[in-house]
Design a protein around this motif. Structure first.
Motif, short mmCIF file in Angstrom:
data_model
loop_
_atom_site.label_atom_id
_atom_site.label_comp_id
_atom_site.label_asym_id
_atom_site.label_seq_id
_atom_site.Cartn_x
_atom_site.Cartn_y
_atom_site.Cartn_z
N GLU A 48 0.81 -1.22 0.00
CA GLU A 48 0.00 0.00 0.00
C GLU A 48 0.84 1.27 0.00
N ARG A 49 1.89 1.30 0.80
CA ARG A 49 2.73 2.51 0.83
C ARG A 49 3.39 2.76 -0.52
N GLU A 50 3.71 1.69 -1.21
CA GLU A 50 4.37 1.82 -2.51
C GLU A 50 3.36 2.01 -3.65
N GLN A 51 2.06 1.80 -3.35
CA GLN A 51 1.01 1.85 -4.38
C GLN A 51 1.37 0.93 -5.56
N THR A 52 1.77 -0.27 -5.17
CA THR A 52 2.22 -1.26 -6.14
C THR A 52 1.60 -2.62 -5.82
N VAL A 84 -3.66 -1.99 -17.22
CA VAL A 84 -2.95 -1.63 -15.98
C VAL A 84 -1.46 -1.59 -16.30
N PRO A 85 -0.77 -0.49 -15.96
CA PRO A 85 0.65 -0.39 -16.33
C PRO A 85 1.57 -1.16 -15.39
N LEU A 86 2.66 -1.60 -15.95
CA LEU A 86 3.72 -2.22 -15.16
C LEU A 86 4.46 -1.17 -14.34
N HIS A 87 4.96 -1.57 -13.18
CA HIS A 87 5.86 -0.71 -12.41
C HIS A 87 7.16 -0.54 -13.21
N PRO A 88 7.74 0.66 -13.23
CA PRO A 88 8.89 0.92 -14.10
C PRO A 88 10.21 0.34 -13.59
N LEU A 106 -4.27 0.52 -8.76
CA LEU A 106 -5.43 1.37 -9.02
C LEU A 106 -6.46 1.11 -7.92
N PRO A 107 -6.67 2.03 -6.99
CA PRO A 107 -7.70 1.83 -5.95
C PRO A 107 -9.06 1.60 -6.61
N GLY A 198 -11.16 5.20 -12.39
CA GLY A 198 -11.53 6.38 -11.61
C GLY A 198 -12.09 7.48 -12.47
N GLN A 199 -12.16 7.24 -13.79
CA GLN A 199 -12.67 8.23 -14.73
C GLN A 199 -13.85 7.69 -15.53
N GLY A 200 -14.54 6.70 -14.95
CA GLY A 200 -15.72 6.13 -15.61
C GLY A 200 -15.41 5.10 -16.67
N GLU A 201 -14.15 4.76 -16.85
CA GLU A 201 -13.76 3.76 -17.83
C GLU A 201 -13.07 2.60 -17.14
N ALA A 202 -12.68 1.60 -17.93
CA ALA A 202 -12.03 0.42 -17.37
C ALA A 202 -10.78 0.09 -18.18
N VAL A 203 -9.83 -0.54 -17.51
CA VAL A 203 -8.64 -1.06 -18.19
C VAL A 203 -8.57 -2.55 -17.94
#
Length: 301
Positions: A48-52, A84-88, A106-107, A198-203
């Motif tokens: 959670e702290r890393e948002q990963t 959903v993007p990969l962590h860099p 993505l919460p 979070g913008q009304g769309e999905a990935v």
């Protein structure tokens, strides 16, 4: 049958924690607040702290398959595709033969993505230009037979029924005339394999099953999830309208739906020794299959 209760991904818990700790150390990430999100197949863990999100591939997964998945997602990211993007960082990270990947978190709200929200990214996937890497061919019948060959806890009579049914469906598949062009397919598109932006769309997410094949396999999977898991006909119809093709009105639908449902049953049957709580659900699905009950509501595993 004797069950051995182990951690998600087919690991025992100490091994899972060891892989997580070492992989996070190599990625430079703090795992002190790690929390399991999902675990029926792979171990999916939130930092959670890393948002990963950390995904530890299930035991026995070929690390080259995971590397191919990473390469495919990077290709999608380069195209600006809704994934959903990969962590860099460089990945997958391999710990003692176990492949670990890292993803942007993505919460999510309490409600899952709707079927209609799947339509746009799925259509975009199905119409992608050929990607610059070789993807395996989609083959549900082969997957069903592999699962049945490694399932030993079911009675012999039940296994014989399932194998005979697979043979019947394999023959029926040879007569199906597909309507849509062959292309890239997700392999298991459903409400839990997509996330709100979070913008009304999905990935889309969970790319382990990406292959080349007929888009009809993806479309019938969405229909089955709407029908079997209580989302309802209206929910499915909104998806079909948004996508622009109603799989249930196509002549090959009964065969593809039967094959896809059998794969969902046999895949979970194979996993019962590692997930003993799923045994009763698998048994009730098989009983409904034997009684030709297409409307039985399934419980999520």
């Amino acid at each position: 049958m004797t069950h051995v209760v182990i951690a998600p991904g087919g690991f025992d818990k100490p091994e899972m924690h060891q892989v997580l700790q070492q992989a996070c150390a190599m990625a430079g990430l703090d795992h002190g607040d790690a929390r399991l999100l999902r675990g029926h197949t792979n171990a999916v863990i939130l930092l959670e702290r890393e948002q990963t999100v950390v995904k530890i591939a299930r035991r026995g997964t070929n690390t080259e398959d995971v590397a191919r998945t990473v390469a495919f997602v990077r290709h999608l990211m380069d195209l600006g595709f809704p994934t959903v993007p990969l962590h860099p960082i460089g990945q997958p990270v391999i710990i003692d033969g176990h492949a670990t990947t890292f993803w942007h978190y993505l919460p999510q709200p309490p409600h899952p993505v709707t079927a209609a929200q799947l339509a746009k990214p799925l259509h975009a996937l199905h119409t992608l230009p050929t990607p610059p890497l070789v993807l395996p061919r989609h083959d549900n019948i082969a997957a069903i037979r592999r699962s049945l060959a490694t399932t030993s806890w079911l009675p012999g009579r039940t296994l014989a029924f399932l194998n005979d049914y697979a043979d019947q469906l394999a023959h029926a598949l040879t007569t199906v005339d597909f309507a849509l062009p062959d292309g890239v397919i997700q392999g298991d598109p459903q409400h839990r394999n997509a996330l709100h932006t979070g913008q009304g769309e999905a990935v889309l997410c969970d790319w382990d099953t990406v292959t080349r094949g007929q888009p009809e396999w993806d479309l019938v999977t969405v229909e089955i999830h709407c029908r079997r898991f209580g989302h309802g006909q209206q929910h499915y119809q909104a998806f079909a309208d948004a996508y622009g093709f109603d799989i249930t009105r196509w002549s090959g639908y009964p065969t593809l739906a039967a094959i896809r449902e059998l794969r969902m049953i046999t895949t979970n049957a194979r996993k019962v020794p590692q997930a003993p709580s799923s045994q009763r659900e698998v048994e009730r699905r098989i009983a409904a299959l034997q009684s030709h009950d297409r409307q039985l509501r399934w419980n999520i595993l």
